[in-house]
Design a protein around this motif. Structure first.
Motif, short mmCIF file in Angstrom:
data_model
loop_
_atom_site.label_atom_id
_atom_site.label_comp_id
_atom_site.label_asym_id
_atom_site.label_seq_id
_atom_site.Cartn_x
_atom_site.Cartn_y
_atom_site.Cartn_z
N SER A 3 26.42 21.06 24.65
CA SER A 3 27.09 21.30 23.38
C SER A 3 26.89 20.10 22.47
CB SER A 3 28.59 21.53 23.61
OG SER A 3 29.22 20.32 23.98
N LEU A 4 27.16 20.30 21.20
CA LEU A 4 27.05 19.20 20.25
C LEU A 4 27.99 18.06 20.62
CD1 LEU A 4 26.77 21.12 16.87
CD2 LEU A 4 25.00 19.73 17.93
N LYS A 5 29.16 18.40 21.10
CA LYS A 5 30.11 17.34 21.48
C LYS A 5 29.61 16.57 22.69
CE LYS A 5 34.33 19.18 19.41
NZ LYS A 5 35.74 19.58 19.61
N ASP A 6 28.98 17.25 23.62
CA ASP A 6 28.40 16.56 24.77
C ASP A 6 27.29 15.61 24.32
OD1 ASP A 6 30.07 17.80 26.59
OD2 ASP A 6 28.66 19.43 27.01
N VAL A 7 26.47 16.08 23.39
CA VAL A 7 25.39 15.23 22.87
C VAL A 7 25.97 13.98 22.21
CG1 VAL A 7 23.54 15.09 21.16
CG2 VAL A 7 23.77 17.14 22.59
N ALA A 8 27.01 14.17 21.39
CA ALA A 8 27.63 13.04 20.69
C ALA A 8 28.22 12.04 21.67
CB ALA A 8 28.69 13.54 19.72
N ALA A 9 28.98 12.55 22.64
CA ALA A 9 29.61 11.65 23.62
C ALA A 9 28.57 10.92 24.45
CB ALA A 9 30.55 12.45 24.52
N GLY A 10 27.52 11.64 24.84
CA GLY A 10 26.48 11.00 25.63
C GLY A 10 25.77 9.90 24.89
N ARG A 11 25.59 10.11 23.60
CA ARG A 11 24.91 9.08 22.80
C ARG A 11 25.79 7.83 22.69
NH1 ARG A 11 20.61 8.07 19.61
NH2 ARG A 11 20.91 7.17 17.54
N ILE A 12 27.09 8.01 22.51
CA ILE A 12 28.00 6.87 22.45
C ILE A 12 28.00 6.12 23.77
CG2 ILE A 12 30.44 6.21 22.26
CD1 ILE A 12 30.69 8.50 20.17
N ASP A 13 28.04 6.85 24.86
CA ASP A 13 28.00 6.20 26.18
C ASP A 13 26.70 5.42 26.36
OD1 ASP A 13 30.49 7.15 26.89
OD2 ASP A 13 29.70 8.93 27.91
N ALA A 14 25.59 6.02 25.94
CA ALA A 14 24.30 5.35 26.11
C ALA A 14 24.20 4.09 25.25
CB ALA A 14 23.17 6.32 25.75
N LEU A 15 24.89 4.08 24.13
CA LEU A 15 24.84 2.94 23.20
C LEU A 15 26.05 2.04 23.31
CD1 LEU A 15 23.54 4.92 20.09
CD2 LEU A 15 22.24 3.22 21.38
N SER A 16 26.86 2.23 24.35
CA SER A 16 28.15 1.53 24.43
C SER A 16 28.00 0.01 24.39
CB SER A 16 28.91 1.95 25.68
OG SER A 16 28.18 1.62 26.85
#
Length: 407
Positions: A3-16
């Motif tokens: 989902s779009l929300k999963d994509v957004a959260a994953g990107r934040i985690d990857a760039l944390s």
């Protein structure tokens, strides 16, 4: 398919690591209002790296900026603050605000076109008394935006902003110096004028409406004990429930300062530091989406008690809320008993709990932007108030979303 929300959260985690590094860097290098040159440079550098079109020195202010991505007609604004307090550093946690805004922006950059939206981060200097957002508003920086949001740290998670309207003033009494022992009758004591004014304000408090605030500091009380002070200066804040109530209260406080001048024979100068900050008008639909998203991330909101009163603090985001649908929730950093504007709170703004707050705030804002874009009713309502008069756009089709590998 994600989902779009999963994509957004994953990107934040990857760039944390990158997002939290920004928070810590701003915290370690505090800059006061209108002087946030390093912070503005670091933030815009990150946003440019995420594909945002950056406009520096926005509206002629060297430390203001905007950064946008996406071609859709729905325009959503995320506000970043990054100024520090004189003498206290980041004791209000603006490093967290800035990093969370960048985190949300990073998450939304690759999906902005799938949302049929344009995401803009506004860098807003001098929130601590300078009214940066008001200056940007009046110069048209927010024109055409459909909604605005930001998240502010506090001891606890509190959903609703209920700030006081506030005026910020510089007070200056002009007297005449003289030897305090040999020729006191030839002097006009500017320190006495401030004493009279403060006594008058103290007595006025009995007749003030509940919930109002009058407070300030003396920044120059004289030069030497054996010289009658010729000039005294201070900074004073007056707070009330609304701009209308503030107008009434300000006149009463002004008379207290005039009393000091009258009693001592001093001259009096009252100069506004900024335009008044207003009360806050919360967009209920946006706030409900934010709360749902934050709860899904494990946040728990406080609705009563003295520890949640940071939501009464004044903010120039209130002025934005009178023009655009807006939210200004607070995110907890587990600082108690330390609270905002204490040096102990500044120390808490780079702890593990503060870092978690940065990432949670970034995700909650990104998810709220996604909700605003994809909920047809909410999107339509926000765009129906479009000051540019554009026709509301439908939400993106499944084919458009699938083209980006999301649903």
């Amino acid at each position: 398919m994600k989902s779009l929300k999963d994509v957004a959260a994953g990107r934040i985690d990857a760039l944390s690591e990158r997002i939290l590094g920004l928070s810590h860097r701003i915290h370690a290098n505090p800059e006061t209002g209108w002087q946030e040159h390093q912070a503005a440079g670091w933030i815009t550098g990150e946003l440019a790296g995420f594909g945002y079109e950056v406009k520096r020195e926005l509206c002629g202010f060297p430390t203001a900026f905007s950064a946008g991505v996406g071609r859709g007609p729905l325009r959503l604004a995320i506000c970043a603050e990054y100024d520090a307090l004189p003498g206290l550093g980041h004791a209000c946690g603006h490093n967290i605000i800035a990093a969370a805004a960048v985190g949300a922006a990073a998450a939304l950059a690759p999906i902005a076109d799938a949302l049929d939206a344009r995401i803009t981060v506004f860098g807003t200097p001098a929130e601590e008394g300078g009214g940066g957002k008001i200056e940007l508003l009046e110069r048209g920086a927010f024109d055409g935006q459909h909604a605005a949001m930001m998240v502010h740290p506090g001891p606890l998670d509190v959903a609703r902003a209920e700030p006081f309207a506030v005026s910020h003033s510089r007070i200056r009494y002009r007297g005449k110096a003289s030897h305090a022992a040999a020729y006191p009758e030839r002097g006009i004591n500017a320190a006495d004028a401030f004493t009279v004014a403060q006594v008058a304000i103290g007595m006025l408090r009995q007749q003030l409406e509940g919930g109002t605030r009058v407070h300030g500091v003396l920044t120059n009380g004289g030069e030497a004990p054996n010289a009658i002070p010729e000039v005294t200066e201070g900074r004073w804040y007056v707070r009330a429930g609304s701009l209308a109530e503030l107008d009434v209260l300000e006149e009463k406080v002004r008379r207290c300062f005039e009393a000091g001048a009258l009693a001592t024979g001093c001259g009096l100068d009252i100069e506004a530091e900024s335009k008044p900050y207003s009360e806050f008008r919360t967009d209920e639909d946006l706030l409900a989406r934010y709360v749902d998203n934050a709860v899904a991330l494990g946040r728990r909101f406080t609705e009563s008690g003295p520890d949640m009163r940071m939501n009464r603090a004044s903010t120039d985001m209130g002025n934005v809320s009178l023009v655009l649908p807006a939210i200004h929730p607070y995110i907890g950093i587990g600082s108690l008993p330390a609270v905002n504007h204490q040096k102990e709170f500044a120390e808490h703004c780079v702890t593990g709990a503060a870092d978690r707050a940065v990432l949670d705030a970034a995700k909650a804002m990104a998810w709220t932007c996604i909700d605003a874009a994809l909920d047809a009713d909410l999107r339509g309502r926000l765009m129906s108030a479009d000051p540019a008069g554009n026709v509301p756009s439908p939400t993106p089709s499944d084919d458009e979303r699938q083209a980006l590998g999301v649903r």
